[in-house]
Write a protein that holds these residues in place. Structure first.
Motif, PDB file in Angstrom:
ATOM      1  N   THR A 257       0.831  -1.206   0.000  1.00  0.00           N
ATOM      2  CA  THR A 257       0.000   0.000   0.000  1.00  0.00           C
ATOM      3  C   THR A 257       0.865   1.254   0.000  1.00  0.00           C
ATOM      4  OG1 THR A 257      -0.119   0.080   2.403  1.00  0.00           O
ATOM      5  CG2 THR A 257      -1.842  -1.161   1.292  1.00  0.00           C
ATOM      6  N   GLN A 258       0.212   2.346  -0.264  1.00  0.00           N
ATOM      7  CA  GLN A 258       0.884   3.634  -0.206  1.00  0.00           C
ATOM      8  C   GLN A 258       0.367   4.412   0.995  1.00  0.00           C
ATOM      9  OE1 GLN A 258       0.064   5.367  -4.062  1.00  0.00           O
ATOM     10  NE2 GLN A 258       2.149   4.898  -4.714  1.00  0.00           N
ATOM     11  N   VAL A 259       1.238   5.233   1.564  1.00  0.00           N
ATOM     12  CA  VAL A 259       0.874   6.103   2.675  1.00  0.00           C
ATOM     13  C   VAL A 259       1.036   7.540   2.200  1.00  0.00           C
ATOM     14  CG1 VAL A 259       1.359   6.762   5.057  1.00  0.00           C
ATOM     15  CG2 VAL A 259       1.696   4.396   4.335  1.00  0.00           C
ATOM     16  N   ILE A 260      -0.035   8.323   2.334  1.00  0.00           N
ATOM     17  CA  ILE A 260       0.002   9.732   1.968  1.00  0.00           C
ATOM     18  C   ILE A 260       0.293  10.529   3.234  1.00  0.00           C
ATOM     19  CG2 ILE A 260      -1.314  11.681   1.063  1.00  0.00           C
ATOM     20  CD1 ILE A 260      -3.036   9.602  -0.450  1.00  0.00           C
ATOM     21  N   HIS A 261       1.363  11.294   3.219  1.00  0.00           N
ATOM     22  CA  HIS A 261       1.745  12.146   4.340  1.00  0.00           C
ATOM     23  C   HIS A 261       1.418  13.589   3.957  1.00  0.00           C
ATOM     24  CE1 HIS A 261       4.166   9.034   6.425  1.00  0.00           C
ATOM     25  NE2 HIS A 261       4.379   8.597   5.186  1.00  0.00           N
ATOM     26  N   LEU A 262       0.599  14.244   4.772  1.00  0.00           N
ATOM     27  CA  LEU A 262       0.251  15.645   4.542  1.00  0.00           C
ATOM     28  C   LEU A 262       0.791  16.464   5.712  1.00  0.00           C
ATOM     29  CD1 LEU A 262      -3.443  15.130   3.403  1.00  0.00           C
ATOM     30  CD2 LEU A 262      -1.427  15.446   1.958  1.00  0.00           C
ATOM     31  N   TYR A 263       1.565  17.495   5.412  1.00  0.00           N
ATOM     32  CA  TYR A 263       2.219  18.311   6.432  1.00  0.00           C
ATOM     33  C   TYR A 263       1.497  19.646   6.542  1.00  0.00           C
ATOM     34  CZ  TYR A 263       5.825  14.792   6.130  1.00  0.00           C
ATOM     35  OH  TYR A 263       6.488  13.593   6.150  1.00  0.00           O
ATOM     36  N   LEU A 264       0.997  19.954   7.755  1.00  0.00           N
ATOM     37  CA  LEU A 264       0.207  21.157   7.981  1.00  0.00           C
ATOM     38  C   LEU A 264       0.771  21.969   9.136  1.00  0.00           C
ATOM     39  CD1 LEU A 264      -2.439  18.658   7.757  1.00  0.00           C
ATOM     40  CD2 LEU A 264      -3.057  20.767   6.610  1.00  0.00           C
ATOM     41  N   ASP A 265       0.843  23.276   8.937  1.00  0.00           N
ATOM     42  CA  ASP A 265       1.243  24.205   9.997  1.00  0.00           C
ATOM     43  C   ASP A 265       0.052  25.096  10.325  1.00  0.00           C
ATOM     44  OD1 ASP A 265       3.815  23.243  10.009  1.00  0.00           O
ATOM     45  OD2 ASP A 265       4.679  24.950   8.923  1.00  0.00           O
ATOM     46  N   GLU A 266      -0.168  25.321  11.625  1.00  0.00           N
ATOM     47  CA  GLU A 266      -1.245  26.215  12.036  1.00  0.00           C
ATOM     48  C   GLU A 266      -0.954  27.617  11.507  1.00  0.00           C
ATOM     49  OE1 GLU A 266      -3.787  27.472  16.016  1.00  0.00           O
ATOM     50  OE2 GLU A 266      -1.948  26.333  16.240  1.00  0.00           O
ATOM     51  N   ASN A 267      -1.980  28.265  10.960  1.00  0.00           N
ATOM     52  CA  ASN A 267      -1.770  29.615  10.439  1.00  0.00           C
ATOM     53  C   ASN A 267      -1.913  30.645  11.560  1.00  0.00           C
ATOM     54  OD1 ASN A 267      -4.563  30.192  10.716  1.00  0.00           O
ATOM     55  ND2 ASN A 267      -4.970  29.362   8.688  1.00  0.00           N
TER      56      ASN A 267
ATOM     57  N   SER B 287       2.981  16.596  15.470  1.00  0.00           N
ATOM     58  CA  SER B 287       2.173  15.465  15.922  1.00  0.00           C
ATOM     59  C   SER B 287       1.602  14.784  14.686  1.00  0.00           C
ATOM     60  CB  SER B 287       1.023  15.929  16.814  1.00  0.00           C
ATOM     61  OG  SER B 287       1.512  16.519  17.987  1.00  0.00           O
ATOM     62  N   VAL B 288       1.497  13.461  14.736  1.00  0.00           N
ATOM     63  CA  VAL B 288       1.021  12.702  13.579  1.00  0.00           C
ATOM     64  C   VAL B 288      -0.302  12.047  13.936  1.00  0.00           C
ATOM     65  CG1 VAL B 288       1.567  10.877  11.928  1.00  0.00           C
ATOM     66  CG2 VAL B 288       3.406  12.284  12.876  1.00  0.00           C
ATOM     67  N   PHE B 289      -1.299  12.209  13.042  1.00  0.00           N
ATOM     68  CA  PHE B 289      -2.646  11.685  13.262  1.00  0.00           C
ATOM     69  C   PHE B 289      -3.122  10.942  12.025  1.00  0.00           C
ATOM     70  CE2 PHE B 289      -2.173  15.649  15.585  1.00  0.00           C
ATOM     71  CZ  PHE B 289      -2.475  15.246  16.866  1.00  0.00           C
ATOM     72  N   HIS B 290      -3.909   9.890  12.245  1.00  0.00           N
ATOM     73  CA  HIS B 290      -4.543   9.174  11.142  1.00  0.00           C
ATOM     74  C   HIS B 290      -5.787   9.933  10.705  1.00  0.00           C
ATOM     75  CE1 HIS B 290      -2.110   5.828  12.622  1.00  0.00           C
ATOM     76  NE2 HIS B 290      -2.287   5.309  11.426  1.00  0.00           N
ATOM     77  N   ASP B 291      -6.070   9.878   9.412  1.00  0.00           N
ATOM     78  CA  ASP B 291      -7.305  10.415   8.874  1.00  0.00           C
ATOM     79  C   ASP B 291      -7.916   9.358   7.959  1.00  0.00           C
ATOM     80  OD1 ASP B 291      -9.286  12.338   8.606  1.00  0.00           O
ATOM     81  OD2 ASP B 291      -8.304  13.344   6.930  1.00  0.00           O
ATOM     82  N   PHE B 292      -9.094   9.638   7.391  1.00  0.00           N
ATOM     83  CA  PHE B 292      -9.758   8.689   6.523  1.00  0.00           C
ATOM     84  C   PHE B 292      -8.825   8.259   5.393  1.00  0.00           C
ATOM     85  CE2 PHE B 292     -13.669  10.452   8.294  1.00  0.00           C
ATOM     86  CZ  PHE B 292     -14.425   9.300   8.443  1.00  0.00           C
ATOM     87  N   PRO B 293      -8.807   6.971   5.074  1.00  0.00           N
ATOM     88  CA  PRO B 293      -8.031   6.519   3.916  1.00  0.00           C
ATOM     89  C   PRO B 293      -8.583   7.148   2.634  1.00  0.00           C
ATOM     90  CG  PRO B 293      -8.780   4.661   5.245  1.00  0.00           C
ATOM     91  CD  PRO B 293      -9.464   5.873   5.774  1.00  0.00           C
ATOM     92  N   ILE B 294      -7.726   7.393   1.670  1.00  0.00           N
ATOM     93  CA  ILE B 294      -8.131   7.927   0.372  1.00  0.00           C
ATOM     94  C   ILE B 294      -7.867   6.851  -0.665  1.00  0.00           C
ATOM     95  CG2 ILE B 294      -7.720   9.680  -1.387  1.00  0.00           C
ATOM     96  CD1 ILE B 294      -6.779  11.550   0.857  1.00  0.00           C
ATOM     97  N   ARG B 295      -8.930   6.333  -1.253  1.00  0.00           N
ATOM     98  CA  ARG B 295      -8.829   5.278  -2.272  1.00  0.00           C
ATOM     99  C   ARG B 295      -7.897   4.149  -1.844  1.00  0.00           C
ATOM    100  NH1 ARG B 295     -11.687   6.175  -6.674  1.00  0.00           N
ATOM    101  NH2 ARG B 295     -12.226   8.303  -7.201  1.00  0.00           N
TER     102      ARG B 295
END
Length: 126
Positions: free
Chosen positions: A33-43, A62-70
């Motif tokens: 499988t593939q893992v999508i990593h999304l990096y977000l900074d608070e504005n 901090s790293v959190f799981h979110d809904f799988p995408i496809r």
């Protein structure tokens, strides 16, 4: 750029882009499988009562799981902004996008709780 923001709003938890800026992304192959990593900074959007606050750097990621995408696992890498108040104390804004005591987005935690009858402390996605 607007079309990418619309796509990100569809994929990220509701209102996430109101509080966070998507900085970068990365796709990692993990077995089959593939893992999508999304990096977000608070504005730097302040709460209405936070007029005297000044930005004071970011927290550790901090790293959190979110809904799988496809069928691909999605991990949100989030850095919160620390604020300095008028007295020189570090404070943080209220943000309820992550379910407390889990490593999941609030939306995913609510879905898993409804599906499995309990909060996803050690469920199949956590």
């Amino acid at each position: 750029m607007e079309q990418y923001r619309l796509l990100a709003e569809c994929l990220l938890p509701a209102r996430m882009l109101d509080w966070f800026d998507l900085k970068t992304e990365r796709v990692e192959q993990k077995g089959d499988t593939q893992v999508i990593h999304l990096y977000l900074d608070e504005n730097e959007q302040k709460a209405d009562d936070g007029e005297d606050l000044r930005p004071n750097g970011f927290t550790r990621e901090s790293v959190f799981h979110d809904f799988p995408i496809r069928g691909q696992e999605v991990l949100l890498h989030v850095r919160r902004l620390r604020w300095l108040d008028a007295d020189g104390h570090n404070v943080m804004t209220e943000c309820n996008l992550i379910q407390e005591s889990t490593r999941c987005s609030t939306e995913l935690a609510d879905f898993l709780k409804e599906a499995f009858g309990d909060a996803p402390y050690n469920g199949p996605f956590v």
